[in-house]
Scaffold this motif. Sequence first.
Motif, PDB file in Angstrom:
ATOM      1  N   LYS A 188       0.849  -1.192   0.000  1.00 13.70           N
ATOM      2  CA  LYS A 188       0.000   0.000   0.000  1.00 13.70           C
ATOM      3  C   LYS A 188       0.881   1.237   0.000  1.00 13.70           C
ATOM      4  O   LYS A 188       1.774   1.379   0.839  1.00 13.70           O
ATOM      5  N   LEU A 189       0.624   2.134  -0.961  1.00 15.50           N
ATOM      6  CA  LEU A 189       1.405   3.361  -1.063  1.00 15.50           C
ATOM      7  C   LEU A 189       0.800   4.458  -0.208  1.00 15.50           C
ATOM      8  O   LEU A 189      -0.419   4.562  -0.062  1.00 15.50           O
ATOM      9  N   GLY A 190       1.670   5.292   0.379  1.00 15.12           N
ATOM     10  CA  GLY A 190       1.242   6.421   1.201  1.00 15.12           C
ATOM     11  C   GLY A 190       2.457   7.242   1.554  1.00 15.12           C
ATOM     12  O   GLY A 190       3.454   7.251   0.811  1.00 15.12           O
ATOM     13  N   ASP A 191       2.391   7.970   2.694  1.00 16.69           N
ATOM     14  CA  ASP A 191       3.573   8.711   3.124  1.00 16.69           C
ATOM     15  C   ASP A 191       4.762   7.771   3.262  1.00 16.69           C
ATOM     16  O   ASP A 191       5.904   8.135   2.967  1.00 16.69           O
ATOM     17  N   LYS A 192       4.476   6.584   3.762  1.00 19.23           N
ATOM     18  CA  LYS A 192       5.428   5.486   3.719  1.00 19.23           C
ATOM     19  C   LYS A 192       4.735   4.318   3.040  1.00 19.23           C
ATOM     20  O   LYS A 192       3.509   4.243   3.003  1.00 19.23           O
ATOM     21  N   VAL A 204       3.025  -5.716   9.675  1.00 21.21           N
ATOM     22  CA  VAL A 204       2.946  -4.682   8.649  1.00 21.21           C
ATOM     23  C   VAL A 204       4.245  -3.889   8.734  1.00 21.21           C
ATOM     24  O   VAL A 204       4.569  -3.333   9.797  1.00 21.21           O
ATOM     25  N   TYR A 205       4.987  -3.872   7.639  1.00 19.56           N
ATOM     26  CA  TYR A 205       6.268  -3.165   7.602  1.00 19.56           C
ATOM     27  C   TYR A 205       6.076  -1.841   6.880  1.00 19.56           C
ATOM     28  O   TYR A 205       5.431  -1.784   5.827  1.00 19.56           O
ATOM     29  N   ARG A 206       6.659  -0.776   7.436  1.00 18.88           N
ATOM     30  CA  ARG A 206       6.589   0.545   6.809  1.00 18.88           C
ATOM     31  C   ARG A 206       8.000   0.993   6.465  1.00 18.88           C
ATOM     32  O   ARG A 206       8.911   0.891   7.283  1.00 18.88           O
ATOM     33  N   ALA A 207       8.154   1.535   5.254  1.00 21.42           N
ATOM     34  CA  ALA A 207       9.471   1.958   4.796  1.00 21.42           C
ATOM     35  C   ALA A 207       9.351   3.090   3.796  1.00 21.42           C
ATOM     36  O   ALA A 207       8.314   3.250   3.139  1.00 21.42           O
ATOM     37  N   ARG A 208      10.417   3.877   3.673  1.00 19.93           N
ATOM     38  CA  ARG A 208      10.446   4.938   2.670  1.00 19.93           C
ATOM     39  C   ARG A 208      10.580   4.357   1.269  1.00 19.93           C
ATOM     40  O   ARG A 208      10.085   4.928   0.305  1.00 19.93           O
TER      41      ARG A 208
END
Length: 356
Positions: free
Chosen positions: A164-168, A177-181
Amino acid sequence: MTDVDVVVVGGGAMGSAAAWQLAVRGFEVVLLERFSPGHAFGASHGASRIFRLVYGDPLYVGLALEASALWRELGGDVLTETGGVDHGDLTGLAESLEAAGSPGRLITADEARARWPGLRFDTDVFFHPRTGRLHADNAVTKLQEAATYHGAVVRHQEPALSIKLGDKVEVRTAQDVYRARRVVVAVGAWTTRLLGDLVPLPPLRVTQEQPAHFRPLHPGDWPAFIHRVPDGVYGMATPGEGIKVGHHGSGPEVDPDRRDFTAEPGRFRALRDYVRQWLPGVDADAATPISCTYTSTPNSDFVLDRYGPLVVAAGFSGHGFKFVPAIGRVLADLATSDALADPRFRLSIPAGQGNS
């Protein structure tokens, strides 16, 4: 949620090389792989892949030269130089290698037959001493060990279920759920399934390829070999398994989750017919089929590009493995800098979308 600098999705050779290069640079990296270590479901398993510099295309010669140095930096039981021969259509090979500073040499068919009696030739032969054999399983293991040594976290049996695309960028698995730049995606035959709604991919054709190991009739000296004919054939000795021979890119299209791993009888028969004609040093009737996948672009050039925060590695078209550590460097550059993809490796990006 787990926050990291970069998530790499796909723990085959390409994703593992990217994780290694990113970790060496000090980035916090998680590598997600859907299968267990040593699996045979993709394109990065087995004991033998050809390493060669011999291309008529300067782009690939340069990439192979870089990969050669990086394979040696990685160390371990990965690359063995055996020397290699090309025969058939040799257009541009000598000139391309000469320009890159790694020349081979032309020898006559009679000289080649005398030196390598297990092979038959009807044209001049281009010999290059730096051709060799890569051990694919060992390579993936070494790349993941090197990535882990430099701080990367490798998670097997944890497939990415969605991105899923977003701020990260959020990469969702069953466990977290992993969040990354930035997210690097190198999932081979599953690329379109995971990214088809997010990225303007070129058409990617997935095939089940079916080379085989043939029993050698004498030990002899076996170089890696490529027969440059319309239906392209390659081969090399695989210690303990025989002489690996295969047609390049001739397999049937397949769903990677519904493969039967069984050689299609007509294509297997054609391979044995080729071996009878061109490889007098093996027993054409003593063969063990092998199964792997190709994920191919229409022109066989790779996809190595960035689309927003996503970095895509795909379409290695059956000739990408030799370049693995250099491709890892390219993917790390795309994920952590303003580097642009080589025009040959670009996605099919609609006007106005850009490469950022």
